[in-house]
Write a protein that holds these residues in place. Sequence first.
Motif: not given
Length: 296
Positions: A78-79, A101-104, A129-131, A165-166
């Motif tokens: 996400f950087a 859905t794109f998560t990371m 769904d960002l961790y 809403g993320i």
Amino acid sequence: MEYNGTVYRPPIEAQSFLVPITEGCTHNTCTFCNMYQGIPFRMLSLEEVEEYLAQAQGAGASACHAAERVYFVGADPFALSAENLLRRIELVKRYLPKAETFTMYARVDNVARKSDQDLRALKDAGVDDLYIGVESALDDVLLYLGKGYMSGETFEQCERLNQVGILHCDLLMLGAAGKGRGIESARAAADLENAVKPHKILMTTMTAYVGTKLDNDIAAGVFVPAGETENLREERELVACLDLPGREFWAAHPLDVVPLRGILGPDTQDMLDDLDYAIEMIDETAVNRVARRGSM
Ligand code: SF4
């Protein structure tokens, strides 16, 4: 495509389609982490990502066609700028037509560097769904851990994600505050998490990896780690203090002594009962958390 380094992903993303888009970590100085030592941060080019996708398609066209959830590999993909992320999402959608859905993983400062407009565009493209490596809500602990941000910044940036809403899944580390501070740590973490309302909470337990500052500090007596009973009491206090009905609590990482997974509210009492049983039965001499480990 050549990929430099080990691929790590959250255990709960085991069913997701993995797509590498970065190598290494932009920060790479956390006291407890050796996952990306010696691996410089690098964004994979669009050509490299496309080469990977083409190879994946060649190896299993039906898996590519069916994939709905994509996990972007890297310590903190996400950087990348919103523009670079959007280009990679667009490319992936050409090869995985059902991907929604794109998560990371995302660091708090990755979020801070994006405008609200960027975040909205990423949400519209499917980012969710960002961790987030929250680790602790105690600022002196975050300073020792070398996370590079304080709890107030975590609050602020998680709130910005909430506003667009993320969803975010927050990672917390049991034992991060060291011996004698487990309950204080749990109460601070519960206050922060109750305020920022994550979609899920994921737990790991502090462990000394070879080559880390934490490992050296423990050997030198500079940092005194909590024992397993204290870690479990910390976890119990956290679960008891969380007021997030319907959100998932996941503490079944290989580093967690008692595998625990449930929905806060309906499953809270069962999780507390499991922890009470473990606290009563645990033999600290059989579980040596301070043992040095090579890697995650
Ligand atoms: S814990 Fe995360 S942010 Fe810190 S060095 Fe490791 S990968 Fe990077």
